[in-house]
Design an enzyme around this catalytic site. Structure first.
Site, mmCIF file in Angstrom:
data_model
loop_
_atom_site.group_PDB
_atom_site.id
_atom_site.type_symbol
_atom_site.label_atom_id
_atom_site.label_comp_id
_atom_site.label_asym_id
_atom_site.label_seq_id
_atom_site.Cartn_x
_atom_site.Cartn_y
_atom_site.Cartn_z
ATOM 1 C CE1 TYR A 111 -3.846 8.989 -6.779
ATOM 2 C CE2 TYR A 111 -5.552 10.851 -5.850
ATOM 3 C CZ TYR A 111 -5.010 9.823 -6.716
ATOM 4 O OH TYR A 111 -6.295 9.308 -7.507
ATOM 5 C CG ASP A 158 -1.925 1.638 1.248
ATOM 6 O OD1 ASP A 158 -3.107 1.051 1.646
ATOM 7 O OD2 ASP A 158 -1.828 1.765 0.730
ATOM 8 C CG MET A 159 1.357 3.225 -3.700
ATOM 9 S SD MET A 159 3.273 2.016 -3.551
ATOM 10 C CE MET A 159 4.720 3.406 -3.717
ATOM 11 N NE ARG A 206 -2.237 11.018 5.979
ATOM 12 C CZ ARG A 206 -2.533 9.147 5.559
ATOM 13 N NH1 ARG A 206 -2.750 8.736 6.727
ATOM 14 N NH2 ARG A 206 -2.951 9.795 5.176
ATOM 15 C CG ASP A 248 -3.024 3.824 -3.161
ATOM 16 O OD1 ASP A 248 -4.197 3.021 -3.440
ATOM 17 O OD2 ASP A 248 -2.986 4.465 -2.247
ATOM 18 C CD GLU A 249 -4.953 -1.266 -1.229
ATOM 19 O OE1 GLU A 249 -5.581 -1.558 -0.736
ATOM 20 O OE2 GLU A 249 -6.481 -0.306 -2.202
#
Length: 751
Positions: free
Chosen positions: A23, A18-19, A60, A120-121
């Site tokens: 984006y 998983d990236m 985040r 992206d996975e």
DNA sequence: CTTGGCAATGTAT
DNA sequence: TATACATTG
């Protein structure tokens, strides 16, 4: 609804990659000054700062969350860098992210079967690689273990306050470890290496889960982010799942999960264990029931699908509130934009992957402000897909109007009574690989059906064809790799025994054999007639039965009989086809006829076309030669090199820095590489086999530079492609494609 | 702003 | 096959 699949083995080694905030990473690579800064990617900056669609980890920390508005994000994190999604044709354009995803896939697909699960996975089946590694190198003799491997999180290990890396090292090298654990350890080593490879070659970090099936791997990949990997040991599954909120499991995040909570009072996966399979089946159906029963026990038989390319392409846009479209003109304007984007992507897919889409679907959302009826849904409509932006647009408009009539009732006009269109999208699906080998035209007249109607998934088995197609801007490395990875046979052969994964109440043997046999039941074969090309089947059902001789038709005949049928058909739908004009007059139908070696009076009444054919050819040439110019190799400089220069990236030295075995890690990469960088990779060169020049040359006597674009658009794509091949005979003959797998990485921005 | 926007996958009928 | 719906990122 989820569907239960038999688990073929409990010793597979599956990874989910998983990236991390993908984006954002793409934008940070593009603008390296953003690295290390709190950043988010936003779309539609116009209203309240736009909506966040990706948030970097620095942001985040400050409490910025997805689904905030840009303005809100600024409030909690004033220094945040907001990057806009590229806009093309008045709408968001995700091309750069898609291409970046392809880069990642091209790295990850080098080991084991690889499935592109989203932009992206990726899922990987590393079973074979892990087994091979284990056979070759006993883990207990491992001298140096890469940092990145040691940084793995292994679920179920007792840390006891000690250094996690030491414990992990011990776990990795335990002589008496469970065989499955050893395989997982190999998986962890392989995945760590792959992740570093991804970082070196793309500059993107990712996280990964390594487990015995997809469900658990996916669960694990999200447990330690960013840039970390976690391993789900066999023994840890119970511990992992029992307290897990049911909504965290894939497939249970939506209505089914809610239903479980309200119907059964189930809040954690552990709560599900008390329900018998029978009970769950009674409540939710056989498939979903056993899927749930299995899922609660960490059993999941989903295979990693060897698929590197997406199965559909779509382009859509919403028009909320006051922006809702009120006139047909407005709808057509936007449809035009959407169709142009779609056509571009279809064309690219055709050229680079030799795939052909067969159906076009239009989705729309409509609203009505006043009426009570406003909850009615705008029906989606589909029809066979004809290539060419103009055709796609025409068909889309027709589909839209068909849907609109159904939605409003045929008397009302758009705009009446506060109606408006709030969303439009066009999608191309049923994409199949164009079969390889002989000329597509020959194929057409010799049972092309069997390919088109194949129930085979689109992406498997097509051999690289010696078409002389432009190598640049392609993802053909993916395509070629795909051939290697698509091991359908092998995956059937390899299912060993032990099937119930836990010491929880298990199924009896009967169930297992039932499952397995069910799973491997051969696909029901259609009688040959039924297998003929399905587009246009309805319109020509009766005729199909009539004649069937083959081999007499020729391309000349084809053009004479069919070339310009479409021009008229657009205005004049045949009587028997009431409301769906696009579905009947399209090229596949025409071809089907040609194949059957008979004339179709309805179409052939407009004889001529030979003239028209000649008259309009110039358009084709201009249309073809312009794009192909783009693909022309520049003397002395590969596209890659040019782009590297453009981007002023030089990276080689940094790569060397991180290359030493045993010490490299993702952390180190960032320590030594903060800043702009990129890699000039030497990928394996892929030579294009010989030139096509001889093939097309004028067994017929018209000039290729006199072909009508609209006529050509009407043709099935493979024929179109073939024509294009003829139109650029010796261009790029014997050129060598260099750096193919990262070529698209450096494609110039389209804004 | 009709509830975030765009995209893709999968199942059921 | 066409369509609707669910789910996900």
């Amino acid at each position: 609804m989820p569907v239960a699949r038999p688990e073929t083995s409990d010793s597979r080694i599956i990874a989910h990659v998983d990236m991390d905030c993908f984006y954002v990473q793409v934008e940070q690579r593009k603008q390296p000054h953003l690295r290390g800064q709190p950043t988010a990617v936003v779309q539609y900056n116009s209203w309240k700062g736009g909506g966040l669609i990706a948030v970097g980890y620095e942001a985040r920390k400050d409490g910025v969350k997805r689904s905030m508005r840009g303005d809100e994000a600024k409030k909690v994190c004033p220094q945040i860098q907001l990057v806009q999604v590229p806009v093309a044709r008045g709408k968001a354009d995700l091309t750069i992210y898609r291409n970046a995803g392809s880069e990642v896939v091209s790295v990850l697909s080098r080991k084991g079967r690889c499935e592109r699960a989203s932009i992206d996975e990726v899922y990987l089946d590393l079973t074979d690689a892990a087994e091979a590694m284990l056979k070759e190198t006993p883990l207990e003799s491992l001298e140096t273990i890469d940092e990145e491997v040691l940084k793995s999180h292994v679920l179920g290990l007792d840390l006891n306050g000690k250094d996690e890396k030491d414990i992990v090292r011990e776990w990795l090298t335990r002589r008496d470890a469970d065989h499955r654990d050893k395989l997982l350890a190999c998986g962890a080593i392989i995945v760590a290496e792959l992740r570093l490879q991804v970082l070196r070659e793309t500059e993107f970090t990712c996280s990964a889960g390594i487990a015995h099936n997809k469900m658990l791997a996916k669960l694990a990949s999200g447990m330690n982010k960013p840039a970390q990997q976690t391993v789900v040991t066999y023994a840890s599954v119970k511990w992992l799942l029992e307290p897990l909120p049911i909504k965290k499991m894939k497939q249970l995040g939506g209505k089914l999960g809610t239903t479980l909570q309200t119907d059964l009072g189930v809040n954690t996966v552990g709560d599900l264990l008390q329900f018998s399979e029978q009970k769950l089946q009674d409540l939710y159906g056989a498939n979903t029931g056993t899927w749930l029963w299995n899922a609660a026990r960490g059993i999941n038989g989903d295979e990693v699908e060897g698929r590197l390319l997406s199965k559909s392409h779509g382009s859509g846009k919403t028009f909320p509130g006051v922006r809702a479209l009120k006139t047909i003109d407005a709808v057509e304007k936007w449809l035009k934009e959407l169709c142009e984007e779609l056509n571009e992507r279809l064309q690219l897919d055709l050229e680079t992957n030799k795939r052909i889409a067969h159906t076009l679907t239009l989705h729309a959302h409509a609203y009505k402000s006043t009426d009570t009826d406003s909850h009615k849904k705008f029906p989606s409509k589909s029809c066979p897909l004809r290539y060419g932006a103009g055709k796609i647009l025409q068909d889309s408009v027709n589909l839209f109007q068909a849907g609109l009539r159904e939605y409003l009732g045929s008397y009302m006009n758009l705009g009446d009574g506060g109606w408006g269109i709030t969303g439009l999208s066009v999608t191309a699906s049923k994409i199949v690989a164009r079969p390889s080998g002989t000329s597509s035209i020959t194929r057409y007249f010799h049972g092309r059906d069997r390919f088109s109607a194949s129930s085979e998934p689109s992406d498997v088995k097509f051999a690289p064809e010696d078409d002389n197609l432009s190598p640049s801007r392609t993802e053909s490395h993916l395509a070629s790799h795909q051939t290697e990875c698509s091991g359908e046979e092998t995956q059937i052969i390899r299912h060993t025994s032990s099937f119930d994964q836990f010491d929880t109440p298990c199924k009896d043997e009967a169930t297992e054999s039932c499952w397995l046999s069910k799973h491997h039941e051969p696909q029901p074969r259609l009688p040959e007639e039924e297998m003929s090309i399905s587009d246009g089947k309805q319109s020509f059902e009766h005729e199909r039965k009539a004649t069937k001789e083959k081999g007499t038709s020729s391309i000349l005949k084809f053009f004479q009989t069919n070339a310009c049928s479409s021009e008229q058909s657009d205005e004049k739908p045949a009587p028997e086809d009431d409301h769906m004009s696009p579905s009947r007059t399209e090229s596949h139908s025409a071809f089907h006829q040609a194949e059957c070696g008979r004339e179709h009076t309805q179409i052939t009444h407009d004889t001529s076309n030979f003239d028209q054919f000649e008259a309009t050819c110039k358009d084709v040439v201009t249309e073809c030669s312009l794009p192909s110019k783009l693909h022309e190799p520049q003397p002395g400089l590969s596209e890659k090199e040019r782009n590297i220069n453009d981007e002023k990236r030089s990276y080689e030295h940094k790569r060397k820095a991180t290359k030493e075995k045993g010490t490299s890690s993702i952390l180190r990469f960032f320590q030594t590489n903060s800043g702009s960088s990129s890699e000039a990779l030497d990928m394996e060169s892929e030579s294009l086999t010989g030139s096509q020049s001889k093939r097309g040359t004028n067994s017929w006597r018209y000039n290729v530079d006199e072909i009508d674009q609209t006529v050509v658009e009407e043709l099935p794509p493979e024929i179109q492609e073939e024509l294009r091949t003829w139109l650029r005979p010796q261009k790029q003959a014997n050129t060598v494609k260099r750096g193919s797998s990262i070529a698209h990485y450096f494609t110039p921005n389209k804004n």
